[in-house]
Motif scaffolding. Structure first.
Motif, PDB file in Angstrom:
ATOM      1  N   ALA A  95      43.384  47.436  37.021  1.00 52.46           N
ATOM      2  CA  ALA A  95      42.349  47.374  38.049  1.00 52.46           C
ATOM      3  C   ALA A  95      42.277  48.671  38.849  1.00 52.46           C
ATOM      4  O   ALA A  95      41.236  49.012  39.413  1.00 52.46           O
ATOM      5  CB  ALA A  95      42.617  46.193  38.989  1.00 52.46           C
ATOM      6  N   ASN A  99      39.358  47.463  29.261  1.00 50.57           N
ATOM      7  CA  ASN A  99      38.851  47.221  30.607  1.00 50.57           C
ATOM      8  C   ASN A  99      39.140  48.405  31.510  1.00 50.57           C
ATOM      9  O   ASN A  99      38.262  48.909  32.215  1.00 50.57           O
ATOM     10  CB  ASN A  99      39.505  45.944  31.145  1.00 50.57           C
ATOM     11  N   VAL A 155      48.119  43.826  35.235  1.00 49.06           N
ATOM     12  CA  VAL A 155      46.677  43.679  35.471  1.00 49.06           C
ATOM     13  C   VAL A 155      46.256  44.545  36.654  1.00 49.06           C
ATOM     14  O   VAL A 155      45.197  45.195  36.622  1.00 49.06           O
ATOM     15  CB  VAL A 155      46.320  42.200  35.712  1.00 49.06           C
ATOM     16  N   TYR A 212      35.469  35.448  32.901  1.00 51.92           N
ATOM     17  CA  TYR A 212      35.640  36.861  32.553  1.00 51.92           C
ATOM     18  C   TYR A 212      34.667  37.250  31.442  1.00 51.92           C
ATOM     19  O   TYR A 212      33.957  38.254  31.534  1.00 51.92           O
ATOM     20  CB  TYR A 212      37.092  37.060  32.122  1.00 51.92           C
ATOM     21  N   TYR A 272      40.445  39.421  37.791  1.00 53.39           N
ATOM     22  CA  TYR A 272      41.767  39.985  37.497  1.00 53.39           C
ATOM     23  C   TYR A 272      42.865  38.964  37.796  1.00 53.39           C
ATOM     24  O   TYR A 272      43.821  38.821  37.043  1.00 53.39           O
ATOM     25  CB  TYR A 272      41.988  41.279  38.285  1.00 53.39           C
ATOM     26  N   LEU A 281      42.871  44.579  28.104  1.00 50.10           N
ATOM     27  CA  LEU A 281      43.173  45.174  29.403  1.00 50.10           C
ATOM     28  C   LEU A 281      43.000  46.694  29.353  1.00 50.10           C
ATOM     29  O   LEU A 281      42.492  47.310  30.291  1.00 50.10           O
ATOM     30  CB  LEU A 281      44.600  44.813  29.794  1.00 50.10           C
ATOM     31  N   TRP A 339      35.471  41.037  40.480  1.00 51.20           N
ATOM     32  CA  TRP A 339      36.623  41.598  39.761  1.00 51.20           C
ATOM     33  C   TRP A 339      37.952  41.162  40.362  1.00 51.20           C
ATOM     34  O   TRP A 339      38.910  40.926  39.634  1.00 51.20           O
ATOM     35  CB  TRP A 339      36.516  43.126  39.674  1.00 51.20           C
ATOM     36  N   SER A 340      38.018  41.040  41.692  1.00 48.10           N
ATOM     37  CA  SER A 340      39.252  40.540  42.302  1.00 48.10           C
ATOM     38  C   SER A 340      39.611  39.179  41.724  1.00 48.10           C
ATOM     39  O   SER A 340      40.758  38.929  41.327  1.00 48.10           O
ATOM     40  CB  SER A 340      39.089  40.408  43.815  1.00 48.10           C
TER      41      SER A 340
END
Lengths: 158, 158
Positions: free
Chosen positions: A23, A91, A19, A139, A58, A88, A54-55
């Motif tokens: 990111a 993303n 992940v 999410y 994720y 993922l 987002w932190s």
């Protein structure tokens, strides 16, 4: 307590790393002057909201995948987890498309694909762990907002 | 499975809200032009690192407090948890002191107090839940870095 706690921790670490890799694309294609110069749709959150959200998202998705991996029967793991890996990838693609290449239309298409893949992931996770599925709810909500913002920015600046 | 899952979720929500309140002071006193104009010590992380790190740390500390509250015997809860609440107050105080008032020396003193309170919190948590204690380890590491940065900025610009 899991029977083999060390192996469980390695599994968590593996998901966090994967992940985290996804990111990274967002970290290397951050909003810059181009984004600052764009007209924004109503309810666009302040810039600080994005790294905060987002932190957390994720981390939650890594925990969800970890949970799903641990409870899924061995023969079902691929079925349960491939949508997660696919989402993922979608993303990871978005920031380079939007902030890197400024391809707002293609970025929106990627977001809609991402949205569908998250729904599929939630369904697969729900089959083995309701908790893992629920961990993905924020999410999905955030990506819904992101799709609105992407569409709005494209509409106002396309 | 906990015997009363709804109550457990309310407890988590309560800790998230309290921690979120503390985090608010940081959101309302962000780094601005003053911070940008300061000379920085070596190894100062990029600005983006701070909302990312703090989002994760605040979530982890809320989870740690939740865990500790759930496993602590009823008569020990105050003993186990007051250091956590105290460190949260010291944490909430720092951004207004540093970014709000520019009082770098007092902010450093607050950080050192925070560091000591986190150590005390970890010890109290460890007595009831090793997991809760370990969830605070990244927090202690980051506050150690923050103390170095605060001291360095004060040294270079005081």
């Amino acid at each position: 307590m899991p029977p083999r706690p060390i192996r469980s921790f390695s599994l968590l670490l593996a998901w966090l790393l994967l992940v985290g890799l996804a990111a990274l694309t967002g970290i290397f294609t951050p909003p810059g002057e181009w984004y600052a110069s764009l007209a924004k749709p109503p309810f666009t959150p302040p810039n600080l909201a994005f790294p905060i959200a987002w932190s957390l998202l994720y981390l939650l998705m890594a925990l969800a995948a970890w949970r799903a991996t641990r409870v899924a029967p061995a023969g079902q793991r691929v079925t349960v987890l491939w949508p997660f890996v696919a989402q993922l990838a979608a993303n990871a693609l978005w920031s380079p498309l939007f902030f890197g290449l400024h391809w707002m239309g293609l970025a929106l298409a990627d977001l809609l694909l991402l949205w569908a893949l998250i729904v599929l992931t939630i369904r697969r996770f729900a089959g083995v762990s309701p908790l893992a599925a629920w961990l993905l709810a924020p999410y999905l909500a955030w990506v819904s907002l992101a799709a609105y913002l992407n569409a709005g920015v494209w509409w106002l600046n396309g």
